[in-house]
Design a protein around this motif. Sequence first.
Motif, PDB file in Angstrom:
ATOM      1  N   LYS A 182       0.824  -1.208   0.000  1.00  0.00           N
ATOM      2  CA  LYS A 182       0.000   0.000   0.000  1.00  0.00           C
ATOM      3  C   LYS A 182       0.854   1.252   0.000  1.00  0.00           C
ATOM      4  O   LYS A 182       0.542   2.234  -0.681  1.00  0.00           O
ATOM      5  N   LYS A 187       2.377   1.679  -3.502  1.00  0.00           N
ATOM      6  CA  LYS A 187       1.286   2.021  -4.422  1.00  0.00           C
ATOM      7  C   LYS A 187       0.897   3.491  -4.270  1.00  0.00           C
ATOM      8  O   LYS A 187       0.747   4.206  -5.254  1.00  0.00           O
ATOM      9  N   ASN A 188       0.751   3.952  -3.029  1.00  0.00           N
ATOM     10  CA  ASN A 188       0.391   5.348  -2.793  1.00  0.00           C
ATOM     11  C   ASN A 188       1.517   6.305  -3.164  1.00  0.00           C
ATOM     12  O   ASN A 188       1.273   7.423  -3.612  1.00  0.00           O
ATOM     13  N   GLN A 216      -9.352   6.197  -9.227  1.00  0.00           N
ATOM     14  CA  GLN A 216      -8.961   5.048  -8.419  1.00  0.00           C
ATOM     15  C   GLN A 216     -10.105   4.037  -8.385  1.00  0.00           C
ATOM     16  O   GLN A 216     -11.238   4.388  -8.060  1.00  0.00           O
ATOM     17  N   PHE A 256     -10.855   0.083  -6.940  1.00  0.00           N
ATOM     18  CA  PHE A 256     -10.306  -1.010  -6.163  1.00  0.00           C
ATOM     19  C   PHE A 256     -11.413  -1.935  -5.690  1.00  0.00           C
ATOM     20  O   PHE A 256     -12.569  -1.554  -5.613  1.00  0.00           O
ATOM     21  N   GLN A 257     -11.005  -3.156  -5.410  1.00  0.00           N
ATOM     22  CA  GLN A 257     -11.935  -4.193  -4.984  1.00  0.00           C
ATOM     23  C   GLN A 257     -11.755  -4.418  -3.485  1.00  0.00           C
ATOM     24  O   GLN A 257     -10.638  -4.407  -2.977  1.00  0.00           O
ATOM     25  N   LYS A 258     -12.852  -4.613  -2.789  1.00  0.00           N
ATOM     26  CA  LYS A 258     -12.796  -4.881  -1.351  1.00  0.00           C
ATOM     27  C   LYS A 258     -13.608  -6.122  -1.029  1.00  0.00           C
ATOM     28  O   LYS A 258     -14.523  -6.486  -1.755  1.00  0.00           O
ATOM     29  N   TRP A 295     -16.892  -3.419  -5.379  1.00  0.00           N
ATOM     30  CA  TRP A 295     -15.976  -2.521  -6.067  1.00  0.00           C
ATOM     31  C   TRP A 295     -16.220  -1.083  -5.633  1.00  0.00           C
ATOM     32  O   TRP A 295     -17.348  -0.665  -5.433  1.00  0.00           O
ATOM     33  N   GLU A 322     -18.806  -5.365 -11.051  1.00  0.00           N
ATOM     34  CA  GLU A 322     -17.738  -4.693 -11.800  1.00  0.00           C
ATOM     35  C   GLU A 322     -18.325  -3.939 -12.990  1.00  0.00           C
ATOM     36  O   GLU A 322     -17.890  -2.833 -13.329  1.00  0.00           O
TER      37      GLU A 322
END
Length: 98
Positions: free
Chosen positions: A43, A46-47, A56, A58-60, A69, A85
């Motif tokens: 992380k 990436k940041n 941005q 992202f999947q959670k 998503w 998605e």
Amino acid sequence: MKDNVRCLNSEKIEMNCNALNKKDFKFSTHLQVWEFLYGIWQKFVKNLLADPNELQVFQKVDRHGNIYWNAYDPATGKSFSSGSEADVCLWIEQLYRY
């Protein structure tokens, strides 16, 4: 015919199982710590490399195992969340269509 079967008494079995469980617990705990630290490192990198104005997506996964998503557009401040998605893709298309 005589069978040569021996049974361990229950105290020896319990002692062996307890020793095995402690060893497995130590290994799994160390593995979990390394996985946690690796996730933090990913992380961070990436940041560090990400453009702050870039879209941005992202999947959670929630605590019940449901996947969903998230999308966030820093330029407009708008965000969208869905379990599909395809819905997120449609939202992005509509966001940039106008």
